[in-house]
Design an enzyme around this catalytic site. Sequence first.
Site, PDB file in Angstrom:
ATOM      1  N   HIS A  90       0.812  -1.360   0.073  1.00 33.68           N
ATOM      2  CA  HIS A  90      -0.125   0.050   0.160  1.00 33.68           C
ATOM      3  C   HIS A  90       0.893   1.274  -0.159  1.00 33.68           C
ATOM      4  CE1 HIS A  90      -4.061   1.068  -0.021  1.00 33.68           C
ATOM      5  NE2 HIS A  90      -4.270   1.525   1.057  1.00 33.68           N
ATOM      6  N   PHE A 135      -2.696   9.252   6.751  1.00 33.28           N
ATOM      7  CA  PHE A 135      -3.025   8.012   6.542  1.00 33.28           C
ATOM      8  C   PHE A 135      -3.768   8.144   5.315  1.00 33.28           C
ATOM      9  CE2 PHE A 135      -1.575   7.260  10.614  1.00 33.28           C
ATOM     10  CZ  PHE A 135      -1.158   5.783  10.855  1.00 33.28           C
ATOM     11  N   ASN A 137      -6.633   7.189   3.915  1.00 35.56           N
ATOM     12  CA  ASN A 137      -8.202   7.445   3.739  1.00 35.56           C
ATOM     13  C   ASN A 137      -8.396   9.068   3.803  1.00 35.56           C
ATOM     14  OD1 ASN A 137      -8.549   4.741   3.682  1.00 35.56           O
ATOM     15  ND2 ASN A 137      -9.888   4.546   5.565  1.00 35.56           N
ATOM     16  N   ASN A 183      -9.205   4.046  -1.602  1.00 31.44           N
ATOM     17  CA  ASN A 183      -9.694   5.192  -0.707  1.00 31.44           C
ATOM     18  C   ASN A 183      -8.790   6.493  -0.712  1.00 31.44           C
ATOM     19  OD1 ASN A 183     -11.890   3.560  -0.147  1.00 31.44           O
ATOM     20  ND2 ASN A 183     -10.798   2.809   1.893  1.00 31.44           N
TER      21      ASN A 183
END
Length: 266
Positions: A90, A135, A137, A183
């Site tokens: 990620h 982060f 999101n 996201n």
Amino acid sequence: MNFGASLSSTAIIRTPNLHRWRTLIPLPALSFSNRRTSRISPLASGLSASMSTSSASPTEPATMETQKPKHPWLIVGLGNPGKKFQGTRHNVGFEMVDAIAESEGISMSTVSFRALFGKGFIGDVPVMLAKPQTFMNASGESVGAIVSYYKIPVKQVLVIFDDLDLPFAKLRLLPKGGHGGHNGMRNIIDRFKGNHDFPRLRIGIGRPPGKMDAVNFVLRPFNKQEREELDFTFQHGLEAVRILLLGGFNKSATFVNSAKPLEQLG
């Protein structure tokens, strides 16, 4: 694929881990007010020279491909901050920006707009590099603040992120598009009030094996063989970014999207 919902906690700011790029000789930190020549590959340099010799005469307006941007480019890599997420699938967006920073001698030591942030040049084009520390999101909170403060046109915002739907280590450069279930991209588009007309460089991380959950898969580290393939991918991505800024989107997209798979090279 909504695989980022579980990744939310207090952000931890850390110095980027660039150990894999120490073979490239670092340059001093660059700033817009103190520009130095960055290292440009022969291909990107050739494109720049070709553009100069074929540009319009002094009495003719410059074309879209040759006109210098009035604002800097913003290059954003997406990922999650903190040691727990370093080296995971990620975070390949973070790693691609680290590679650009190391290669072009741009310091990423500043913390601004809730991001690790740096300014410099690629050739004669001013750039900003950012790794949001919000982060995944909430990536748009950082990106939106930078774009708003510096009044950067969204067409000059390149977002680099991981993609489950691309084969591992494959790159794809697109001029615009939706979030594709990512996201971080979803949040950026929301912050841009639904505007998705900005370029993005997708880095394939492949699909989860068997019945593995996507959230667990994207947080897995890479094995040794995958790391070797990624090193090649990052070098290819560096070239693509240089061509994008110096030669235009079409030249860069052709370079990226028509590239042969790794197993066909060498």
